[in-house]
Design an enzyme around this catalytic site. Structure first.
Site, PDB file in Angstrom:
ATOM      1  N   ARG A  83      46.631  34.187  43.849  1.00 13.77           N
ATOM      2  CA  ARG A  83      45.222  34.456  43.561  1.00 13.77           C
ATOM      3  C   ARG A  83      44.762  35.785  44.138  1.00 13.77           C
ATOM      4  O   ARG A  83      43.872  36.436  43.591  1.00 13.77           O
ATOM      5  CB  ARG A  83      44.357  33.290  44.056  1.00 13.77           C
ATOM      6  N   HIS A  87      42.745  38.224  41.787  1.00 10.39           N
ATOM      7  CA  HIS A  87      41.384  38.621  42.137  1.00 10.39           C
ATOM      8  C   HIS A  87      41.289  40.118  42.430  1.00 10.39           C
ATOM      9  O   HIS A  87      40.229  40.714  42.234  1.00 10.39           O
ATOM     10  CB  HIS A  87      40.891  37.806  43.337  1.00 10.39           C
ATOM     11  N   VAL A  91      38.977  43.104  39.645  1.00  9.81           N
ATOM     12  CA  VAL A  91      37.861  43.877  40.202  1.00  9.81           C
ATOM     13  C   VAL A  91      38.342  45.292  40.490  1.00  9.81           C
ATOM     14  O   VAL A  91      39.122  45.521  41.408  1.00  9.81           O
ATOM     15  CB  VAL A  91      37.322  43.220  41.489  1.00  9.81           C
ATOM     16  N   ASP A  95      44.222  47.714  42.678  1.00  8.01           N
ATOM     17  CA  ASP A  95      44.176  48.845  43.611  1.00  8.01           C
ATOM     18  C   ASP A  95      44.093  48.426  45.072  1.00  8.01           C
ATOM     19  O   ASP A  95      43.816  49.245  45.947  1.00  8.01           O
ATOM     20  CB  ASP A  95      42.981  49.743  43.279  1.00  8.01           C
ATOM     21  N   GLU A 108      34.743  43.179  48.893  1.00  2.60           N
ATOM     22  CA  GLU A 108      35.163  42.198  47.890  1.00  2.60           C
ATOM     23  C   GLU A 108      35.545  40.863  48.501  1.00  2.60           C
ATOM     24  O   GLU A 108      35.204  39.803  47.977  1.00  2.60           O
ATOM     25  CB  GLU A 108      36.362  42.739  47.097  1.00  2.60           C
ATOM     26  N   ASN A 114      35.845  34.908  46.119  1.00  2.00           N
ATOM     27  CA  ASN A 114      37.090  35.166  46.823  1.00  2.00           C
ATOM     28  C   ASN A 114      37.317  34.238  48.010  1.00  2.00           C
ATOM     29  O   ASN A 114      38.231  34.445  48.813  1.00  2.00           O
ATOM     30  CB  ASN A 114      37.143  36.627  47.289  1.00  2.00           C
ATOM     31  N   PRO A 182      36.277  35.783  36.424  1.00  2.45           N
ATOM     32  CA  PRO A 182      35.817  34.658  35.600  1.00  2.45           C
ATOM     33  C   PRO A 182      35.324  33.518  36.480  1.00  2.45           C
ATOM     34  O   PRO A 182      35.900  33.228  37.527  1.00  2.45           O
ATOM     35  CB  PRO A 182      37.067  34.261  34.805  1.00  2.45           C
ATOM     36  N   HIS A 212      46.762  27.764  38.176  1.00  2.00           N
ATOM     37  CA  HIS A 212      46.107  26.593  38.766  1.00  2.00           C
ATOM     38  C   HIS A 212      47.051  25.401  38.898  1.00  2.00           C
ATOM     39  O   HIS A 212      46.614  24.316  39.276  1.00  2.00           O
ATOM     40  CB  HIS A 212      44.882  26.200  37.941  1.00  2.00           C
ATOM     41  N   THR A 213      48.322  25.624  38.639  1.00  2.00           N
ATOM     42  CA  THR A 213      49.292  24.565  38.899  1.00  2.00           C
ATOM     43  C   THR A 213      49.607  24.459  40.385  1.00  2.00           C
ATOM     44  O   THR A 213      50.246  23.498  40.823  1.00  2.00           O
ATOM     45  CB  THR A 213      50.592  24.806  38.098  1.00  2.00           C
ATOM     46  N   ASP A 264      46.047  20.885  41.178  1.00  2.71           N
ATOM     47  CA  ASP A 264      46.907  19.978  40.436  1.00  2.71           C
ATOM     48  C   ASP A 264      47.264  18.829  41.365  1.00  2.71           C
ATOM     49  O   ASP A 264      48.079  18.974  42.271  1.00  2.71           O
ATOM     50  CB  ASP A 264      48.172  20.702  39.972  1.00  2.71           C
ATOM     51  N   THR A 267      51.471  17.554  41.208  1.00  2.00           N
ATOM     52  CA  THR A 267      52.506  18.328  41.914  1.00  2.00           C
ATOM     53  C   THR A 267      51.828  19.567  42.508  1.00  2.00           C
ATOM     54  O   THR A 267      52.005  20.676  42.017  1.00  2.00           O
ATOM     55  CB  THR A 267      53.641  18.740  40.955  1.00  2.00           C
ATOM     56  N   ASP A 272      54.848  24.631  38.010  1.00  3.05           N
ATOM     57  CA  ASP A 272      55.455  24.010  36.845  1.00  3.05           C
ATOM     58  C   ASP A 272      54.459  23.943  35.698  1.00  3.05           C
ATOM     59  O   ASP A 272      53.351  24.468  35.788  1.00  3.05           O
ATOM     60  CB  ASP A 272      55.972  22.606  37.196  1.00  3.05           C
TER      61      ASP A 272
END
Length: 344
Positions: A83, A87, A91, A95, A108, A114, A182, A212-213, A264, A267, A272
């Protein structure tokens, strides 16, 4: 050879030794990192594979070694580092602006979106080692991109995708720019617009949502799907059995707490394709997850990516594409190599 679980206890899916990793590693490498799948070089903005081969030959090995060591000690870092890269890129481009500690409380990393990001200590450890070995050569932005790949790949003991390098670092970081990320509560149109602003399409949206797994979400991002005011009012797009579990873990006042839940629940530490099966069964945790099933094209991709090999391939290509968003490079004459990742 007897297989040893890295995590121990009930987390025996994650094998360091034995046939499981060897088999998955061979499959992943065969599908993802062969020359024919290098891809996208025709639009290269100044990045390259093995960019540091001459200037700092040990760079990528150093990133992998430190990342794997720290993820072995704390598996939750895989989701956080993944992430962190996402993230950062959404933005101002990839960088490393998310790493900056200045301006105080206005950067940020202090922005609400965040709060689920972490792994800064991993980046610091890598940068310290590389500055001692190759001072002023390896950018923080490249470290973030490589560490995200290596953190996820630790599970397989083989790289899930190739990372182009050659990014330079930015010098500014403002919390107000985090609005480009988002929202967890966004509907499909809002999600697609956020991705389109970065040059990413619906395939990238669905593939990258697969992040998001692994990882966790704050209860405050879940409670809107569970309550209306002071009463329980479950989102009809959420499985009722999962909703009952979440209500127990995230009471109605959880929005003001630091409580978290697994993205998730089946698992939670395994990278996965189960995430996509969850979506089909109305078990996506966030409203933004459920939104993917509200569009026919996205839903078709969701169904396809329940196949883990197809998921890994799609995720690899979309990660490489995202890794090019508004990069600063020597080719475009922008950016710098920061000596410390937290300071401009």
């Amino acid at each position: 050879m007897r297989r040893q679980s890295v995590l121990g206890g009930g987390a025996g899916w994650w094998w360091r030794g034995g046939g499981a990793v060897a088999w998955w590693g061979a499959v992943v490498l065969a599908h993802l990192v062969t020359p024919g799948r290098a891809g996208l070089l025709e639009t290269n903005p100044g990045l390259a594979y093995n960019f540091y081969q001459t200037s700092c030959p040990s760079a990528e090995a150093t990133v992998k070694s430190i990342t794997w060591q720290m993820v072995a000690a704390n598996p939750a870092l895989a989701g956080r580092l993944l992430r962190l890269h996402f993230h950062d890129c959404f933005v101002q481009g990839c960088d490393a602006s998310i790493l900056l500690d200045t301006p105080a409380s206005q950067n940020e990393k202090s922005a609400p979106p965040n709060g689920s990001v972490g792994g800064y200590e991993v980046i610091d450890a890598i940068k310290t080692k590389l500055e001692a070995t190759c001072p002023g050569v390896v950018s923080c932005a490249d470290i973030v991109a490589l560490a995200a790949r290596d953190a996820v790949s630790y599970q397989f003991q083989a790289s899930l995708w190739q990372v182009e390098t050659g990014r330079r670092d930015g010098s500014s970081s403002l919390a107000s720019n985090a609005g480009a990320l988002p929202s967890f509560s966004a509907g499909f149109a809002g999600l697609l617009a956020s991705f389109a602003a970065q040059g990413l399409n619906v395939t990238d949206l669905v593939a990258l949502s697969g992040a998001h797994t692994i990882g966790k979400a704050s209860c405050s991002s879940v409670t809107p799907r569970l309550y209306a005011g002071n009463a329980t009012s479950v989102d009809p797009l959420l499985d009722s059995t999962l909703a009952a579990v979440l209500i127990n873990k995230c009471p109605n006042n959880a929005s003001s707490s630091s409580a978290t839940v697994d993205l998730d629940g089946n698992t939670p530490l395994k990278f996965d394709g189960v995430y996509y099966t969850n979506l089909i069964n109305k078990r996506g945790l966030l409203a933004s997850d459920a939104a993917l099933m509200q569009n026919a094209a996205a839903a078709a991709i969701v169904n396809d990516l329940t196949n883990p090999i197809k998921f890994y391939a799609a995720f690899a290509m979309s990660m490489k594409k995202m890794g090019r968003v508004n990069v600063l490079t020597a080719k475009n004459g922008k950016g710098k190599i920061r000596a410390q990742c937290r300071a401009p």
